[in-house]
Design an enzyme around this catalytic site. Structure first.
Site, mmCIF file in Angstrom:
data_model
loop_
_atom_site.group_PDB
_atom_site.id
_atom_site.type_symbol
_atom_site.label_atom_id
_atom_site.label_comp_id
_atom_site.label_asym_id
_atom_site.label_seq_id
_atom_site.Cartn_x
_atom_site.Cartn_y
_atom_site.Cartn_z
ATOM 1 N N ASP A 56 -2.347 -1.309 0.055
ATOM 2 C CA ASP A 56 -3.516 -2.173 -0.603
ATOM 3 C C ASP A 56 -3.409 -3.682 0.035
ATOM 4 O OD1 ASP A 56 -5.474 -2.724 -2.154
ATOM 5 O OD2 ASP A 56 -4.461 -3.554 -3.848
ATOM 6 N N GLU A 65 6.396 1.892 -3.957
ATOM 7 C CA GLU A 65 5.577 3.079 -4.418
ATOM 8 C C GLU A 65 5.642 3.990 -3.373
ATOM 9 O OE1 GLU A 65 1.672 2.163 -5.842
ATOM 10 O OE2 GLU A 65 2.422 0.950 -7.459
ATOM 11 N N TYR A 113 -0.488 0.388 -14.102
ATOM 12 C CA TYR A 113 -1.569 -0.642 -14.682
ATOM 13 C C TYR A 113 -2.345 -0.217 -16.000
ATOM 14 C CZ TYR A 113 -0.608 -3.166 -10.404
ATOM 15 O OH TYR A 113 0.257 -4.037 -9.468
ATOM 16 N N GLU A 164 5.200 -4.286 -11.444
ATOM 17 C CA GLU A 164 3.885 -4.739 -11.403
ATOM 18 C C GLU A 164 3.060 -4.513 -12.548
ATOM 19 O OE1 GLU A 164 1.869 -2.973 -7.872
ATOM 20 O OE2 GLU A 164 3.349 -3.593 -6.554
HETATM 21 C C1 GCB Z 1 -0.065 -1.091 -6.602
HETATM 22 C C2 GCB Z 1 0.520 -1.509 -5.383
HETATM 23 C C3 GCB Z 1 0.024 -2.863 -4.706
HETATM 24 C C4 GCB Z 1 -1.384 -2.892 -4.875
HETATM 25 C C5 GCB Z 1 -1.790 -2.823 -6.785
HETATM 26 C C6 GCB Z 1 -3.120 -2.761 -6.922
HETATM 27 O O1 GCB Z 1 0.700 -0.311 -7.277
HETATM 28 O O2 GCB Z 1 2.060 -1.608 -5.336
HETATM 29 O O3 GCB Z 1 0.073 -2.915 -3.690
HETATM 30 O O4 GCB Z 1 -2.172 -3.892 -4.706
HETATM 31 O O5 GCB Z 1 -1.150 -1.611 -7.194
HETATM 32 O O6 GCB Z 1 -3.772 -3.901 -7.409
HETATM 33 O O7 GCB Z 1 -3.653 -1.763 -6.743
#
Ligand code: GCB
Length: 653
Positions: A205, A455, A508, A544
């Site tokens: 990403d 990841e 997330y 994250e």
């Molecule tokens: C993740 C990735 C990161 C992305 C992020 C997202 O898990 O490690 O590279 O930018 O999510 O914002 O989707």
């Protein structure tokens, strides 16, 4: 000639697939030299940064320039050129579709080498990084080929230069990512309105920026010179005495003469320039320096004077005491240790409060930019962060030096991201990326952990042996730092964690899962962290978490993409983190992301990933002010730091 030297894939790029997997632990090439170019009384450094000439190849014919030997004369004689800044990504410089170009591009420029360089010296050409693969010629002669973005490479050019005359450097750079590059991607041929076109896809990403990303230097060394310096440090139990162990390797003919016993004089100076320790090795190229009343290297906010650095001066001397070479580097004296619960610096437990970041900016993409780097460190200190992860590739050497000086701890990540389709070839390159990274960064006190992947698809059977081999290889190169990887599969599926020292997980809540549900964050975070810890009995980091946020979008009650929502998501995580901190094995929180950054085009991204706490122009969103209060509150509670005067705005008595 060129084709056999570079072994280019003729025609289109080959796709690689792996089927069943028996992985073998093969040797990887060992990096030599590559000390950061520094001037001294025996060395000169010249920058080749500036405006170069640039040509893009025909996408359908990426090897044409090699076949037609474009490097044999000025590029402008083969194709019309355009100006291109170095260092910079080339993608966002022009107004046409260079942004999405797939395949090779060419750079060249001319430069003079002074007459004085012809005498008794060796000349080296060094690139801070080119993404992804680079082929270099000087005056039409092949010099070096290097695969892997974000990492330096160099070659000796002494015999290829015209002294006291003009020279030409030509670089071909290939941005194509396939299943055996690090990181991986896919190249496909798909129909478009004009017939067929080549498309680069990747699952990670961030935008696959390419070009000569960091500085290009020419530097001189004496004929016999200091090729490598490796430094490790130790502290006495009461932290009053520090040890600096240094070992040096030498390159040059004098090193092979039997009657010439080269030796090293090592001098260690403190910040005021006072000599605090020195040693002369007795025919050996290494030794130990002892520092009384040592000033250890401490992270930001853990000490009133964080990031204390000594200067180590290494002098290479011949038998007759003739000074052959001098190289100086900064050294921070500190210890690292870890167990099943904690991670400690100088015997004190660490709680990481930091960021995942990117090297990314408007126009210059991933090109080194000193103004941006200094701004970023100002923001890191303003917000009270003590650490970041170099997600998802090695960052510039200049930023590593800055982190040393400012006491910012680095989780240093190799360029392996979203790793899948494990193969022997991929394993070799993945290990090589770590070998190059550790070789480059091993002397930085700021580097406190290696991250071997972001990841990776660690749910598959092959991931088990693959990551065991990668982790053991990393440990064999440096056992002084723990190893982690940022994992996104659930702990029930993961096969890599058993090979790591510290478990980092990305999740997330309220964004990719239970979107918008602020009431489904805190308990989920607590439960998942506990589950990881129970599963592996190792320290846990949340590497994250976050929410995309459009600056200036306000909605009350909070709604996805608004500044209120990001602020709330953070706050719900803070609650979970405070609960987890009480357990003793939860050792850090990293927001995703420090700043907004560009990604490939997608309907989930508005101009890029907007999970930044700062905008891409490095201005704070509302959540930055909340995060600042938390990071300083943690600093005060855990490390007794004081608050900045403007942390709280006066409201009422
Ligand atoms: C993740 C990735 C990161 C992305 C992020 C997202 O898990 O490690 O590279 O930018 O999510 O914002 O989707």
């Amino acid at each position: 000639m060129a084709l056999s030297f570079f072994s280019l894939v003729t025609g289109l790029y080959v796709l690689h697939f792996s089927i069943a997997l028996i992985l073998v632990n093969k040797e990887v090439p060992q990096t030599r030299g590559m000390l950061y170019p520094r001037e001294s009384e025996t060395r000169e450094v010249r920058s080749l940064d500036g405006i170069w000439n640039f040509v893009r190849s025909d996408q359908a014919n990426p090897t044409q320039g090699v076949r037609d030997e474009w490097y044999a004369k000025e590029l402008s004689k083969s194709r019309p050129t355009i100006p291109m800044p170095v260092p910079a990504s080339y993608n966002d410089i022009t107004t046409d579709n260079l942004r999405d170009h797939v395949g090779t591009v060419w750079y060249d420029r001319k430069f003079f080498v002074p007459r004085t360089w012809a005498k008794d010296q060796r000349i080296w050409l060094r690139f801070g990084s080119v993404h992804y693969e680079a082929y270099v010629w000087i005056n039409g002669q092949k010099v070096v080929k290097h695969e892997m973005g974000h990492l330096p490479f160099e070659a000796e050019v002494t015999d290829l230069l015209n002294y006291g005359a003009e020279n030409r450097i030509t670089v071909m750079c290939d941005n194509a990512l396939i299943q055996t590059t690090v990181p991986q991607g896919r190249i496909t041929e798909v129909p478009n309105d004009e017939g067929m076109t080549i498309v680069q896809s990747y699952t990670f990403d961030f935008f696959n920026y390419a070009g000569i990303h960091r500085s290009v230097h020419l530097y001189t060394t004496p004929r016999t010179f200091i090729e490598e310096v490796e430094v490790t440090t130790n502290l006495s139990k009461d932290a009053s005495v520090g040890d600096v162990f240094y070992s040096v390797s030498v390159n040059g003919s004098a090193a092979n003469e039997a009657d010439n016993v080269l030796h090293i004089q090592a001098n260690l100076y403190d910040k005021e320039g006072i000599l605090v320790a020195n040693a002369t090795s007795d025919g050996k190229l290494g030794g130990q320096l002892q520092v009384n009343q040592v000033k250890p290297w401490w992270p930001y906010l853990m000490h009133p004077k964080p990031g204390y650095l000594y200067e180590l001066e290494i002098k290479l001397l011949a038998t007759n005491e003739e000074l052959l070479d001098v190289y100086r580097l900064k050294v921070g004296i500190r210890t690292l240790s870890w167990d099943k619960k904690q991670f400690l610096i100088n015997g004190k437990p660490i709680y990481f409060r930091g960021f995942g970041r990117h090297e990314d900016a408007d126009i210059r993409g991933k090109g080194l930019d000193n103004a941006l780097m200094v701004r970023d460190f100002n923001l890191l200190k303003w917000i009270g962060a003590n650490s970041y992860r170099t997600s998802h590739y090695p960052y510039s050497e200049e930023s590593m030096q800055f982190a040393d000086e400012h006491g910012i701890m680095i989780i240093d990540e190799c360029p392996s991201v979203d790793t899948e389709n494990y193969s022997q070839e991929l394993l070799g390159k993945h290990k090589s990326s770590l070998e190059q990274l550790i070789h480059r960064d091993r002397n930085h006190p700021s580097v406190v952990m290696w991250s071997i992947a972001n990841e990776p698809r660690t749910g598959s059977m092959s991931a088990d042996s693959y990551f065991e081999l990668v982790a053991n290889f990393t440990r064999s190169l440096d056992s002084s730092r723990p190893i982690t990887a940022a994992i996104a599969v659930p702990h029930t599926q993961d096969k890599a964690g058993r090979s790591l020292d510290i478990i980092s997980f990305n999740r997330y809540n309220a964004w990719y899962s239970n979107t918008g549900r602020l009431d489904m964050v805190t308990q989920n975070v607590i439960d998942e962290a506990i589950a990881w810890n129970k599963h592996y009995n190792k320290p846990i980091i949340m590497s994250e978490y976050g929410a995309d946020t459009l600056e200036g979008l306000h909605m009350q009650p909070a709604y996805v993409w608004s500044e209120e929502f990001q602020t709330e998501v953070f706050s719900r995580h803070f609650k979970a983190f405070d609960e987890l901190r009480k357990k003793g094995w939860f050792i850090g929180e990293f927001v995703w992301n420090f700043a907004d950054f560009k990604t490939a085009q997608s309907y989930t991204r508005v101009g890029g990933n907007k999970k930044g706490v700062f905008t891409r122009a490095r201005q704070p969103k509302a959540a930055a002010h909340l995060l600042r209060k938390r990071y300083f509150a943690l600093g005060r509670d855990l490390d007794q730091c004081s608050f900045p005067e403007d942390l709280y705005t006066y409201i009422a008595t």
